[in-house]
Design a protein around this motif. Structure first.
Motif, mmCIF file in Angstrom:
data_model
loop_
_atom_site.group_PDB
_atom_site.id
_atom_site.type_symbol
_atom_site.label_atom_id
_atom_site.label_comp_id
_atom_site.label_asym_id
_atom_site.label_seq_id
_atom_site.Cartn_x
_atom_site.Cartn_y
_atom_site.Cartn_z
ATOM 1 N N SER A 33 0.868 -1.175 0.000
ATOM 2 C CA SER A 33 0.000 0.000 0.000
ATOM 3 C C SER A 33 0.903 1.221 0.000
ATOM 4 C CB SER A 33 -0.912 0.015 1.238
ATOM 5 O OG SER A 33 -1.779 1.134 1.197
ATOM 6 N N VAL A 34 0.626 2.138 -0.905
ATOM 7 C CA VAL A 34 1.506 3.293 -1.098
ATOM 8 C C VAL A 34 1.042 4.446 -0.215
ATOM 9 C CG1 VAL A 34 2.500 4.860 -2.800
ATOM 10 C CG2 VAL A 34 1.840 2.545 -3.484
ATOM 11 N N PRO A 35 1.903 4.966 0.661
ATOM 12 C CA PRO A 35 1.503 6.111 1.486
ATOM 13 C C PRO A 35 1.067 7.302 0.623
ATOM 14 C CG PRO A 35 3.555 5.172 2.291
ATOM 15 C CD PRO A 35 3.268 4.516 0.966
ATOM 16 N N ILE A 36 0.196 8.107 1.179
ATOM 17 C CA ILE A 36 -0.323 9.270 0.454
ATOM 18 C C ILE A 36 0.811 10.202 0.033
ATOM 19 C CG2 ILE A 36 -1.764 11.335 0.671
ATOM 20 C CD1 ILE A 36 -3.554 9.671 2.591
ATOM 21 N N SER A 37 1.801 10.367 0.888
ATOM 22 C CA SER A 37 2.915 11.260 0.550
ATOM 23 C C SER A 37 3.667 10.768 -0.678
ATOM 24 C CB SER A 37 3.883 11.366 1.736
ATOM 25 O OG SER A 37 4.422 10.096 2.060
ATOM 26 N N VAL A 38 3.791 9.451 -0.823
ATOM 27 C CA VAL A 38 4.478 8.887 -1.987
ATOM 28 C C VAL A 38 3.587 8.989 -3.222
ATOM 29 C CG1 VAL A 38 5.658 6.846 -2.895
ATOM 30 C CG2 VAL A 38 5.747 7.353 -0.445
ATOM 31 N N GLN A 39 2.287 8.788 -3.037
ATOM 32 C CA GLN A 39 1.357 8.973 -4.152
ATOM 33 C C GLN A 39 1.480 10.394 -4.713
ATOM 34 O OE1 GLN A 39 -2.754 7.760 -3.381
ATOM 35 N NE2 GLN A 39 -2.033 6.459 -1.695
ATOM 36 N N ARG A 40 1.574 11.358 -3.822
ATOM 37 C CA ARG A 40 1.654 12.758 -4.266
ATOM 38 C C ARG A 40 2.988 13.049 -4.949
ATOM 39 N NH1 ARG A 40 -1.176 15.361 1.180
ATOM 40 N NH2 ARG A 40 -3.348 14.926 0.547
ATOM 41 N N THR A 41 4.059 12.439 -4.447
ATOM 42 C CA THR A 41 5.352 12.606 -5.100
ATOM 43 C C THR A 41 5.293 12.066 -6.529
ATOM 44 O OG1 THR A 41 6.564 12.439 -3.017
ATOM 45 C CG2 THR A 41 7.789 11.930 -5.020
ATOM 46 N N GLN A 42 4.703 10.893 -6.687
ATOM 47 C CA GLN A 42 4.604 10.310 -8.023
ATOM 48 C C GLN A 42 3.728 11.164 -8.938
ATOM 49 O OE1 GLN A 42 3.035 6.302 -8.226
ATOM 50 N NE2 GLN A 42 3.885 5.967 -10.269
ATOM 51 N N GLN A 43 2.636 11.705 -8.386
ATOM 52 C CA GLN A 43 1.768 12.530 -9.229
ATOM 53 C C GLN A 43 2.481 13.808 -9.676
ATOM 54 O OE1 GLN A 43 -1.255 11.590 -10.478
ATOM 55 N NE2 GLN A 43 -0.814 13.367 -11.770
ATOM 56 N N ARG A 44 3.300 14.376 -8.800
ATOM 57 C CA ARG A 44 4.064 15.562 -9.200
ATOM 58 C C ARG A 44 5.029 15.234 -10.341
ATOM 59 N NH1 ARG A 44 4.026 16.630 -3.530
ATOM 60 N NH2 ARG A 44 6.062 15.646 -3.266
#
Length: 396
Positions: A33-44
């Motif tokens: 499960s990917v932490p939200i902070s990592v999800q946001r890094t990937q989206q950036r």
């Protein structure tokens, strides 16, 4: 902390993930499960790529991938110049299998705990080359010394071309003594490939110290990286033999760049992986491991007790830091992987609990994972409701 005492929750840890709160997610080991902070890094990173695709892919991408690889290799104790980012452990296994040069009369040795997709890959490559796949049976209760002895006795110098072993077995949640296995293989002159799919993040890993010729592990299971992130490490003697599955623009650079650059794939997951390690380090890597291991042991105990399994019959994973545990399910529920998958789906549909159920050794086994977003009450609730569900399940 004893196996019966659940560890205290890590404050705020559950809020770091975007998991559905109506479901008990007790199967982190399958897809992570990917932490939200990592999800946001990937989206950036994806936004950056879409704002100017040419600049993103042409100006500096090689350097960014190399920097990421070095960061991940350092975490795993691997040589960054002898490691390559790959999509997953299965791709790394296939890459090694096609590079070792199997020929007619060779054999590849695996254990009966090997991951299903790895077995398929080995079988396919052996069929292509006219080689033989041979399987060593290892009891789920085997000690580390017995695992090594069984594998050592099965090696056939001059014929065994490759030994493939797990660091943490997927279906049976057992930690293998890979350093001792590598030493046994080396004594017999047999190269060894360690499938470390579950190791990064779960265990303290020192790839170089294992002595393996090839090692591959996923960072998207227990190290909070986006899915599709793994590291393949190769000893110097084998690096020139590694031939990428797809030929692309960095082919002439040799390993590892020839493996890493595959045209216009999405590199955002790899480049986001260091953010996953940052999330782990923020909470404390050892703190996470201790929490997860304690909670997994607790879950195994309470579910096992509810199913009437004596404590001595609950398999020991072989390492106190392991955060996956196995519970034997009642006989008669099935002995095939298709039946195990159907049972897993029944548990998910009726109990709102995601688990792993695998067929091994003629019966089904429940594999429970523990991660920082889990709570003791999730395992208690499963323990309360699972016996009745299994009792009503049709016999197989």
């Amino acid at each position: 902390m004893s196996a019966g005492d659940p560890p205290p929750p890590l404050p705020g840890a559950r809020l770091l993930f975007s998991l559905d709160p109506a479901v008990a997610h007790l199967n982190h080991g399958s897809f992570g499960s990917v932490p939200i902070s990592v999800q946001r890094t990937q989206q950036r990173l994806r936004d950056e790529a879409e704002s100017n695709p040419l600049r993103f892919h042409v100006q500096g991408l090689v350097d960014r991938v190399v920097h990421t690889r070095r960061h991940l290799a350092a975490f795993l104790g691997a040589d960054p110049d002898g490691s390559a980012l790959v999509p997953n452990a299965s791709s790394g296994v296939s890459l090694v299998l096609q590079s070792v040069g199997l020929t007619v009369g060779d054999e590849v040795l695996i254990t009966d705990h090997a991951y299903g997709a790895v077995v398929l890959a080995v079988r396919r490559q052996c069929q292509r080359a006219g080689a033989t796949l041979r399987t060593v049976p290892v009891p789920v209760t085997a000690s580390a010394a017995e695992v090594v002895a069984r594998v050592r006795d099965a090696l056939r110098p001059g014929r065994t071309r490759l030994l493939v072993v797990d660091q943490v077995t997927s279906g049976t949640a057992k930690v293998f003594p890979v350093r001792d296995l590598a030493a046994a293989a080396r004594d017999s002159g047999v190269p060894i490939l360690v499938d470390g799919a579950h190791a990064p993040g779960m265990l303290p890993v020192d790839v170089t110290a294992t002595g393996a010729d090839f090692w591959v592990g996923n960072l998207h299971k227990w190290a909070f990286a986006p899915r599709g992130t793994a590291l393949l490490s190769v000893t110097p003697a084998w690096r020139s033999a590694i031939d990428p599955l797809v030929t692309s623009w960095e082919q002439d650079s040799g390993f590892p760049l020839s493996v890493e650059f595959q045209g216009t794939v999405d590199y955002s997951g790899w480049l986001s992986a260091p953010a996953g390690l940052f999330a782990m380090r923020t909470l404390g890597v050892d703190t996470i491991r201790a929490h997860n291991a304690g909670l997994a042991a607790f879950g195994q105990r309470v579910v096992g007790a509810a199913l009437g399994v004596p404590p001595e019959d609950l398999p020991d994973p072989g390492d106190p830091v392991a955060s996956m545990r196995l519970v034997p399910l009642p006989t008669g529920l099935g002995d095939t992987q298709a039946q195990a998958h159907a049972l897993r789906q029944l548990i998910a549909d009726k109990l709102a609990a995601e688990t792993a159920v695998n067929a091994w050794g003629g019966r089904c086994w429940l594999r429970l994972s523990a991660q920082i977003y889990n709570r003791p009450e999730e395992y208690r609730r499963l323990a309360e409701r699972l016996p009745a569900l299994l009792a009503a399940a049709p016999a197989r």
